[in-house]
Design an enzyme around this catalytic site. Structure first.
Site, short mmCIF file in Angstrom:
data_model
loop_
_atom_site.label_atom_id
_atom_site.label_comp_id
_atom_site.label_asym_id
_atom_site.label_seq_id
_atom_site.Cartn_x
_atom_site.Cartn_y
_atom_site.Cartn_z
N TYR A 193 -2.31 -4.53 8.59
CA TYR A 193 -1.80 -3.57 7.60
C TYR A 193 -2.72 -2.36 7.49
CZ TYR A 193 -1.22 -1.39 3.00
OH TYR A 193 -1.11 -0.47 1.97
N LYS A 214 -2.30 1.60 8.77
CA LYS A 214 -2.33 2.67 7.75
C LYS A 214 -3.42 3.69 8.13
CE LYS A 214 -0.49 3.13 4.21
NZ LYS A 214 0.76 3.88 3.88
N THR A 273 -4.08 4.09 1.29
CA THR A 273 -4.66 2.96 0.55
C THR A 273 -6.18 2.90 0.69
OG1 THR A 273 -4.83 0.54 0.65
CG2 THR A 273 -4.02 1.60 2.63
N ASP A 274 -6.83 2.31 -0.30
CA ASP A 274 -8.29 2.09 -0.23
C ASP A 274 -8.64 1.11 0.89
OD1 ASP A 274 -7.30 -0.25 -1.42
OD2 ASP A 274 -8.68 -0.21 -3.13
N GLU A 275 -7.64 0.35 1.38
CA GLU A 275 -7.93 -0.68 2.39
C GLU A 275 -8.38 -0.07 3.72
OE1 GLU A 275 -5.35 -4.11 2.32
OE2 GLU A 275 -4.74 -3.65 0.27
P1 NAD Z 1 6.86 -1.41 -1.19
O1 NAD Z 1 6.74 -2.44 -0.12
O2 NAD Z 1 7.29 -1.81 -2.56
O3 NAD Z 1 7.89 -0.27 -0.72
C1 NAD Z 1 7.92 0.25 0.58
C2 NAD Z 1 9.22 1.03 0.72
O4 NAD Z 1 9.25 1.63 2.03
C3 NAD Z 1 10.48 0.16 0.62
O5 NAD Z 1 11.44 0.80 -0.19
C4 NAD Z 1 10.95 0.02 2.05
O6 NAD Z 1 12.35 -0.17 2.17
C5 NAD Z 1 10.52 1.38 2.61
N1 NAD Z 1 10.34 1.35 4.08
C6 NAD Z 1 9.62 0.44 4.80
N2 NAD Z 1 9.68 0.75 6.11
C7 NAD Z 1 10.44 1.87 6.20
C8 NAD Z 1 10.85 2.67 7.29
N3 NAD Z 1 10.49 2.38 8.54
N4 NAD Z 1 11.61 3.76 7.04
C9 NAD Z 1 11.98 4.07 5.76
N5 NAD Z 1 11.64 3.33 4.69
C10 NAD Z 1 10.87 2.25 4.92
O7 NAD Z 1 5.47 -0.66 -1.20
P2 NAD Z 1 4.63 0.03 -2.36
O8 NAD Z 1 3.71 -0.96 -2.94
O9 NAD Z 1 5.53 0.82 -3.23
O10 NAD Z 1 3.73 1.02 -1.47
C11 NAD Z 1 4.13 2.36 -1.21
C12 NAD Z 1 3.03 3.09 -0.47
O11 NAD Z 1 1.82 3.06 -1.23
C13 NAD Z 1 2.68 2.49 0.89
O12 NAD Z 1 2.46 3.53 1.80
C14 NAD Z 1 1.41 1.71 0.63
O13 NAD Z 1 0.62 1.62 1.79
C15 NAD Z 1 0.76 2.56 -0.43
N6 NAD Z 1 -0.16 1.85 -1.33
C16 NAD Z 1 0.25 0.71 -1.97
C17 NAD Z 1 -0.62 0.07 -2.85
C18 NAD Z 1 -0.21 -1.19 -3.60
O14 NAD Z 1 -1.08 -1.81 -4.23
N7 NAD Z 1 1.03 -1.59 -3.60
C19 NAD Z 1 -1.91 0.58 -3.06
C20 NAD Z 1 -2.27 1.77 -2.40
C21 NAD Z 1 -1.38 2.39 -1.55
P1 TYD Z 2 -2.27 -8.67 -2.68
O1 TYD Z 2 -1.47 -8.48 -3.93
O2 TYD Z 2 -1.62 -9.23 -1.48
O3 TYD Z 2 -2.94 -7.24 -2.38
P2 TYD Z 2 -4.09 -6.84 -1.29
O4 TYD Z 2 -4.25 -7.91 -0.31
O5 TYD Z 2 -3.50 -5.62 -0.68
O6 TYD Z 2 -5.32 -6.57 -2.10
O7 TYD Z 2 -3.51 -9.58 -3.04
C1 TYD Z 2 -4.45 -9.22 -4.04
C2 TYD Z 2 -5.55 -10.25 -4.02
O8 TYD Z 2 -5.02 -11.50 -4.44
C3 TYD Z 2 -6.14 -10.49 -2.63
O9 TYD Z 2 -7.54 -10.75 -2.77
C4 TYD Z 2 -5.43 -11.74 -2.15
C5 TYD Z 2 -5.21 -12.52 -3.44
N1 TYD Z 2 -4.01 -13.39 -3.46
C6 TYD Z 2 -4.12 -14.73 -3.82
O10 TYD Z 2 -5.23 -15.24 -4.12
N2 TYD Z 2 -2.99 -15.50 -3.83
C7 TYD Z 2 -1.78 -15.00 -3.50
O11 TYD Z 2 -0.78 -15.77 -3.51
C8 TYD Z 2 -1.67 -13.62 -3.17
C9 TYD Z 2 -0.34 -13.01 -2.81
C10 TYD Z 2 -2.80 -12.84 -3.17
#
Ligand code: NAD
Ligand code: TYD
Length: 334
Positions: free
Chosen positions: A147, A151, A123-125
């Site tokens: 988080y 990561k 992630t960019d975070e």
């Molecule tokens: P999500 O929460 O929708 O899915 C996570 C999945 O991982 C779920 O299916 C969960 O059951 C599984 N999981 C969790 N812990 C586990 C474990 N210990 N063993 C096996 N499976 C496990 O998440 P997402 O948004 O699809 O994110 C997927 C990946 O992409 C993550 O690594 C996240 O850090 C990365 N990512 C997400 C975003 C975003 O905006 N959502 C952005 C950049 C990177």
């Molecule tokens: P989120 O979807 O949790 O992603 P991330 O924290 O990984 O960027 O949140 C996106 C942005 O939206 C973040 O600045 C927090 C804000 N946010 C709210 O203002 N209200 C909410 O209820 C949630 C879930 C997020």
């Protein structure tokens, strides 16, 4: 390719698996613990496909992982498995440490044993917040939440396996994803479903935090691209084409759902809230990847998907999520 995709039942993982099976003809085995965020329903359309297999198991389970590798006969592991919600990491960090630190370690050891290719989804975070400009792969790592800190730890462990053991790894870091199948604790699906139900729209602080939005299909393609064309040992950023302040995202959702502006409620800010994320994708673009979905168009499509898929979100919104919502926001969903 034959892939073992960990965390493939989640939002981005299932998008990736669908793409690889349907568009690239890969054989894919999903290993997923099915936490609250993981749902077999996300993969239901793939069950009849040849070469698709689902195994329930945790990445920190040192017996389940080698067994899944044997069952899949994989050439590569792609690891999406993670705890992914910043607010939950602030309230209860323990699962983040277990999955990101121990889970990644168990996967790396299993990959090393069989000399498998390994791609870590990140992630960019990990770079922290940036007021102006944009992060490159060379930017310092300054994570700020449990988080992003865990990561980051996982990314560093992955890199250490390249430097120390020569494990063929790559890391792909995405910006904020959105699209169908995203669990409604995250900003966009939460606001869409609340707007459709006439529930308040809880904006943290002033709502001027900026996120760099990428459609999950674009991020999934970037990951596939890095797996096929990335240089071993390297990190590739994949950012979306548009940045937007949260309050603007919420206003746009109000327009698309026909909800009332009066639903907006400014609530207490998230502790340690990162102000802005912005990611340069020059390096992965040089490999031939481009994001295809602009935010306006992708957001409209996403709102329509949630409108049309109550069968997907209905059970979530009436289940444990309600209790989570009440704990997090101090008010019940209507
Ligand atoms: P999500 O929460 O929708 O899915 C996570 C999945 O991982 C779920 O299916 C969960 O059951 C599984 N999981 C969790 N812990 C586990 C474990 N210990 N063993 C096996 N499976 C496990 O998440 P997402 O948004 O699809 O994110 C997927 C990946 O992409 C993550 O690594 C996240 O850090 C990365 N990512 C997400 C975003 C975003 O905006 N959502 C952005 C950049 C990177
Ligand atoms: P989120 O979807 O949790 O992603 P991330 O924290 O990984 O960027 O949140 C996106 C942005 O939206 C973040 O600045 C927090 C804000 N946010 C709210 O203002 N209200 C909410 O209820 C949630 C879930 C997020």
């Amino acid at each position: 390719m034959k892939l073992l995709v960990c965390g493939g039942a989640g939002f981005i993982g299932s998008t990736f698996v669908r793409q690889r099976v349907m568009e690239y003809g890969d054989e894919v085995t999903v290993l997923d613990k099915l936490t609250y965020a993981g749902r077999e329903e996300n993969l239901a359309d793939l069950l009849p496909e040849r070469g698709f297999r689902f195994i329930r198991g945790a990445i920190e389970d040192a017996e389940a992982v080698p067994a899944a590798i044997r069952a899949s006969d994989a050439d590569a592991i792609v690891n999406f498995a993670a705890e992914t919600h910043v607010d939950r990491s602030i309230a209860e960090p323990d699962a983040f440490v277990r999955t990101h630190a121990l889970g990644t370690y168990v996967l790396l050891e299993a990959a090393r044993e069989r000399e498998l290719r390994y791609l870590q989804v990140s992630t960019d975070e990990v770079y922290g917040s940036i007021e102006e400009g944009t992060f490159t792969e060379e930017s310092p790592l300054r994570p700020s939440s449990p988080y992003s800190a865990t990561k980051t730890g996982a990314d560093l462990l992955v890199q250490s396996y390249f430097h120390t053991y020569g494990l063929p790894v790559t890391i792909c870091r995405g910006s904020n994803n959105y699209g169908p199948y995203q669990y409604p604790e995250k900003l966009i699906p939460l606001m869409v479903l609340n707007a459709l139900h006439g529930d308040p729209l809880p904006v943290y602080g002033d709502g001027m935090q900026v996120r760099n939005w990428i459609h999950a299909r674009d991020f999934a393609r970037a990951i596939g691209h890095v797996l096929e064309h990335g240089k071993l040992g390297e990190v590739y950023n994949a950012g979306g084409p548009d940045e937007e302040a949260n309050i603007e995202v919420v206003r746009r959702i109000i327009e698309l759902t026909g909800a009332s502006e009066s639903l907006i409620e400014h609530v207490a800010d998230r502790p340690g809230h990162d102000r802005r994320y912005s990611l340069s994708s020059e390096k992965v673009r040089a490999l031939g990847w481009e994001p295809e979905v602009r935010f306006d168009e992708g957001l409209a499509e996403t709102v329509e998907w949630y409108r049309a898929n109550e069968a997907w979100w209905g059970p979530i919104r009436s289940g444990d999520y309600r209790a989570y919502y009440e704990r997090q926001y101090g008010q019940a969903l209507g």
